[in-house]
Design an enzyme around this catalytic site. Structure first.
Site, PDB file in Angstrom:
ATOM      1  N   GLU A  45       0.841  -1.201   0.000  1.00 46.95           N
ATOM      2  CA  GLU A  45       0.000   0.000   0.000  1.00 46.95           C
ATOM      3  C   GLU A  45       0.878   1.253   0.000  1.00 46.95           C
ATOM      4  OE1 GLU A  45      -3.670   1.616   2.819  1.00 46.95           O
ATOM      5  OE2 GLU A  45      -1.981   0.575   3.750  1.00 46.95           O
ATOM      6  N   LYS A 116      -9.656   2.505  -1.897  1.00 46.27           N
ATOM      7  CA  LYS A 116      -9.811   1.834  -0.610  1.00 46.27           C
ATOM      8  C   LYS A 116     -11.164   2.180  -0.007  1.00 46.27           C
ATOM      9  CE  LYS A 116      -7.287   1.347   3.792  1.00 46.27           C
ATOM     10  NZ  LYS A 116      -6.084   1.811   4.527  1.00 46.27           N
ATOM     11  N   CYS A 150      -5.205  -2.963   2.983  1.00 43.23           N
ATOM     12  CA  CYS A 150      -4.915  -2.893   4.416  1.00 43.23           C
ATOM     13  C   CYS A 150      -6.136  -3.117   5.316  1.00 43.23           C
ATOM     14  CB  CYS A 150      -4.241  -1.553   4.707  1.00 43.23           C
ATOM     15  SG  CYS A 150      -3.193  -1.544   6.184  1.00 43.23           S
TER      16      CYS A 150
END
Length: 267
Positions: A45, A116, A150
């Site tokens: 990331e 995300k 994540c």
């Protein structure tokens, strides 16, 4: 059944926080060392800048680029040169809004982006970025691939593999060493419950707040077993994902057929 395996390289990249040019140059050097039979290179990331913990939005805006910026342009050159897809995330600016944006760049020049979904509120990510609305879907070399970033991996509904819509789930992260036990456990859980391969790639380094990242990365098969191997003298992990083994297991143990149907509201 498709018989071609997918050969992946998991790169626990050492990030120099807030130094984009240094990170891009380091990647350019590293790509030359990756095994030439690799199909897909997975970076962490925000590989080019590091995760902006506790930063103000105006400060982070200086790190952001459009999809047509220098970072993506250089990734396209590398992907084409080495004939490998490259994926990860970077900080993007679209219409004045900032995003933690996932990318999947193919040697052909094809590109796929998504943002995300779950923003890490404990680090103020929600105060900087806008959240995404769609999980990434890519068809690459006969494999259906989904991708998350994540904190997303803590939310099983977002990761749910409805009707075997993906064969591989990629999770890229800046996950601190202090909580890495949860990261390792969640990678296995997502693989087992979704009857799919999961590749998780974390970064190395120390961020601007002193948090350490140890590069914990792995490729997990549909039974929760690690299939990653490391070559001597290298931090890069390699895995060969078997399409035949995956299809055979799904046929013999079709738990996916009994999964609950659902819709996600509010996105």
């Amino acid at each position: 059944m498709i018989s071609k395996d997918l050969k992946v390289a998991l790169v626990p990249f050492t990030i120099e926080w807030e130094n984009k040019e240094s990170n891009l140059q380091a990647l350019e050097m590293l790509m030359a060392s990756i095994h030439p039979m690799t199909d897909l290179v997975i970076l962490p990331e925000t590989f080019s800048t590091g995760f902006p913990i506790g930063k103000e939005k105006d400060e982070v805006r200086g790190w952001a680029e459009r999809n047509t910026g220098d970072t993506i342009d250089r990734l396209k050159i590398l992907s084409n040169k080495y004939k490998m897809a490259i994926c990860g995330s970077f900080i993007a600016d679209t219409g004045g809004s900032l995003y933690n944006r996932l990318f999947f760049i193919e040697p052909s020049g094809d590109e796929t982006f998504s943002d995300k979904r779950h923003l890490f509120t404990m680090a103020g990510e929600d105060k900087v970025f806008s959240h995404g609305h769609e999980r990434m879907k890519v068809r690459y070399r006969g494999w259906n691939i989904a991708m998350i970033a994540c904190y997303d991996i803590r939310f099983p509904i977002w990761c749910r593999n409805k009707g075997n819509e993906y064969d591989l789930l990629i999770a890229v992260a800046n996950w601190p060493k202090v909580r890495v036990g949860a990261w390792n456990a969640l990678l296995k859980a997502r693989a087992i419950e979704n009857e799919a391969y999961v590749c998780g790639v974390n970064c190395k380094g120390i961020d601007s707040h002193g948090y350490e990242y140890d590069g914990a990365s792995d490729a997990i098969d549909f039974k929760g077993k690690s299939v990653a191997v490391a070559l001597e003298g290298s931090d890069i992990l390699y895995a060969t994902l078997s399409r035949d083994r995956l299809d055979s297991f799904r046929e013999k143990f079709p738990a996916w057929r009994d999964a609950d149907d659902f819709r996600i509201y509010g996105i």
